[in-house]
Design an enzyme around this catalytic site. Structure first.
Site, short mmCIF file in Angstrom:
data_model
loop_
_atom_site.label_atom_id
_atom_site.label_comp_id
_atom_site.label_asym_id
_atom_site.label_seq_id
_atom_site.Cartn_x
_atom_site.Cartn_y
_atom_site.Cartn_z
N LYS A 173 0.55 -1.27 0.17
CA LYS A 173 -0.34 0.32 0.17
C LYS A 173 1.03 1.20 -0.24
O LYS A 173 1.70 1.52 1.09
CB LYS A 173 -1.18 0.50 1.70
CG LYS A 173 -2.55 0.51 0.94
CD LYS A 173 -1.98 2.31 0.81
CE LYS A 173 -1.52 2.92 2.36
NZ LYS A 173 -1.46 4.52 1.58
N GLY A 223 6.94 5.94 8.09
CA GLY A 223 6.16 6.73 8.25
C GLY A 223 6.16 7.94 8.86
O GLY A 223 7.32 7.50 9.84
N SER A 224 4.56 8.42 9.75
CA SER A 224 4.91 9.06 10.28
C SER A 224 5.36 8.66 12.01
O SER A 224 4.42 7.11 11.84
CB SER A 224 4.56 10.23 10.56
OG SER A 224 2.90 9.93 10.53
N GLY A 228 2.60 5.25 12.38
CA GLY A 228 3.05 4.18 13.15
C GLY A 228 2.09 3.60 14.12
O GLY A 228 1.89 2.58 14.73
N GLU A 245 9.93 2.43 10.97
CA GLU A 245 10.24 2.74 10.60
C GLU A 245 9.87 4.25 10.65
O GLU A 245 9.25 4.64 9.80
CB GLU A 245 11.05 2.23 9.46
CG GLU A 245 12.45 2.03 9.76
CD GLU A 245 13.07 1.14 11.28
OE1 GLU A 245 13.57 2.69 11.44
OE2 GLU A 245 13.49 0.45 11.52
N CYS A 279 13.78 11.03 6.13
CA CYS A 279 13.53 11.10 7.93
C CYS A 279 15.21 11.09 8.67
O CYS A 279 15.21 11.28 9.73
CB CYS A 279 13.14 9.12 8.05
SG CYS A 279 14.25 7.98 6.86
N GLN A 326 1.15 20.00 2.74
CA GLN A 326 2.89 20.02 3.38
C GLN A 326 3.90 21.29 4.09
O GLN A 326 3.86 21.83 4.18
CB GLN A 326 4.00 18.82 2.40
CG GLN A 326 5.15 19.02 3.20
CD GLN A 326 4.50 17.38 4.42
OE1 GLN A 326 4.17 17.30 4.76
NE2 GLN A 326 6.12 17.93 5.32
N GLU A 378 9.09 17.03 14.40
CA GLU A 378 9.49 16.63 12.81
C GLU A 378 8.73 17.69 12.13
O GLU A 378 7.90 17.99 12.11
CB GLU A 378 9.42 15.56 12.20
CG GLU A 378 9.82 15.08 11.33
CD GLU A 378 9.72 13.58 10.32
OE1 GLU A 378 8.30 12.90 10.56
OE2 GLU A 378 10.46 12.95 10.13
#
Ligand code: NAD
Length: 477
Positions: A173, A223-224, A228, A245, A279, A326, A378
């Site tokens: 996905k 992802g974020s 997660g 991750e 990242c 974003q 972040e």
């Protein structure tokens, strides 16, 4: 008629479902195609197809599997110009980076092609006389892979390479922001692999949620942190293996004994490569007071010289950021840096180009402290914040003062400091005289604390996630 990016289930393409336009962030008048979002039923069908194909895939002759993975890698490399162009058009990274990422993805398939032939077990003596013990590894089963937009082809590759090499089948996905790259990847994989071994479901968080709560044996996510957490909570309901991750807030500590030009070029690369949408981006620069002013001056000159522009234009060094949402998020962090007391030295607002896109310049704030939100959260954009320190010890403590822990770097010519930093910086990767971004593919990759959950990705250690151990006892009689 625009191209539709739909599902690949058991070797067949399906393009029904709610359609969402895929906009080029360098030029919002350019629609790259339409994503057709998968339904829950399609996600279930994709999992069933992967389930049905798995036993035969695990038993495919090793050299055949090796050849298939090698050929996938080779085709990606041969078509790196074409695929890199699509990637850059929909994601916004400059063409050299889009092409480079496609080549990088090819390397993962080739690396894991070779891994197919390195599946060697262990044997052990038993504590009981005459008994033999073998320890072997088997595939986990069906792997659900959920990936972000910032490295749409490389991250898929570093998950799919080991998943396939160790005998698993896949439902991928990808991010809803980069469906065109995922589609072309699906075409390549479908050409080389048996039906059902690789399945693709396109769409956003709802589709990801259906996959992570579906009947898969393992879920690997990048992802974020907030996503997660949701994915881990969903996957554990089925006792699926989980690997996440996630984000980070990576520091470069610049010491008074650093080679200042190397420090400046490393920080420019780490902070602004891929418009800071990595990242591993260097978003906190922790600088010794004795070289602070000279460093800031040179870094500012370098940042101002960076050419911001259309991802597919020659000479572009920073493309646009990936989407309007974003861009707005990053702009809000730029405003916050000022509110929190940071001093803007360059950048800080949207820039206009010949085409209407989401262009942000390299942005630097000085006079920041580590407790500011801009140094703790972040941002994922072309923005970095500088903090001044009096000593190495203060720099190390500041680097470690974060909820994240992906990568950290020190710029120094002192072996003593470098050695100490490598040992005591609490990050998954530590670097000396290098930026925090730009890591090799044949060694483990992953972080600590909120940046990472579960076994490492990449290199041979990826097998710890994609295989399950079996211990067999034999009494030869
Ligand atoms: P994101 O978390 O918004 O989305 C990642 C993926 O999860 C997408 O495919 C998305 O559709 C899906 N998703 C969203 N909600 C979901 C849900 N509830 N259930 C299941 N799936 C869901 O992240 P993003 O904006 O695509 O990517 C940026 C983030 O990725 C940053 O935080 C960055 O640090 C991180 N990242 C980490 C690494 C790493 O290896 N540590 C590498 C690249 C990016």
């Amino acid at each position: 008629m625009d191209q539709i990016f739909g599902q690949l289930i058991d070797g067949e393409w399906e393009s029904s479902g709610e359609q969402i336009p895929n906009i080029n962030p360098s030029d919002v008048t350019d629609t790259v195609g339409h994503l057709a979002s998968a339904t829950e039923a399609q996600v279930e069908d994709a999992i069933s197809a992967a389930r049905a194909a798995q036993p035969a895939w695990e038993d495919v002759k090793l050299e055949d599997k090796q050849n298939m993975l090698f050929n996938i890698g080779q085709e990606l490399m041969d078509r790196a110009d074409e695929i890199g162009t699509i990637l850059s058009r929909e994601e916004g990274k400059p063409f050299a980076e889009g092409r480079g990422e496609t080549m990088f993805a090819g390397k993962f398939y080739k690396y894991y092609a070779a891994e197919c032939l390195r599946q060697i077990g262990e044997s052990a003596a038993s504590v009981r006389p005459g008994i033999h013990i073998d320890v072997t590894r088997e595939a986990v089963g069906v792997a659900g892979l959920i990936t972000p937009w910032n490295f749409p082809i490389a991250i898929a590759a570093w998950k799919m390479g080991p998943a396939l090499a160790y005998g698993n089948t896949i439902v991928l996905k990808p991010s809803e922001v980069t469906p065109a790259t995922a589609h072309i990847l699906g075409e390549v994989l479908n050409k080389h692999l048996p039906k059902g071994v690789f399945n693709l479901v396109q769409g956003g968080g709802k589709v990801g949620a259906a996959l992570s709560s579906g009947k898969v044996d393992a879920v690997s996510f990048t992802g974020s942190v907030s996503t997660g957490r949701k994915i881990a909570a969903a996957a554990i309901q089925n006792m699926a293996r989980i690997q996440c991750e996630m984000g980070s807030k990576n520091p470069i500590v610049v010491m008074d004994d650093a080679d200042i030009d190397l420090a400046v070029s490393s920080c420019l690369h780490g902070a602004f490569g891929a418009s800071g949408q990595k990242c591993t981006a260097s978003s906190r620069l922790i600088v010794h007071k004795d070289i602070h002013d000279e460093f800031v001056e040179k870094l500012t000159q370098g940042a101002k010289a960076k050419r911001v522009g259309h991802a597919l234009e020659d000479g572009t060094e920073l493309g646009p950021v990936v989407s309007e949402s974003q861009m707005n998020k990053i702009l809000s962090y730029m405003a916050l840096a000022k509110e929190e007391g940071g001093e803007l030295v360059t950048g800080g607002e949207r820039v206009q180009k010949n085409t209407e896109g989401y262009y942000l310049p390299p942005t630097i704030y000085t006079n920041t402290t580590n407790d500011m939100r801009v140094n703790q959260e972040e941002i994922f954009g072309p923005m970095t914040c500088i903090q001044k320190v009096d000593s190495y010890e203060e720099g190390l403590a500041m680097a470690n003062d974060t909820e994240f822990g992906l990568s950290a770097s020190i710029m120094t010519q002192s072996l003593k400091r470098a050695t100490h930093f490598k040992r005591y910086a609490r990050f998954g990767a530590t670097l000396v005289n290098l930026p925090t971004a730009g890591l090799d593919y044949h060694v483990p990759f992953g972080g600590r604390n909120s940046s990472s959950y579960g076994p490492r990705e990449q290199g041979e250690h990826a097998k710890d996630f994609y295989t399950i151990m079996k211990t067999s006892y034999t009494n030869p009689g």
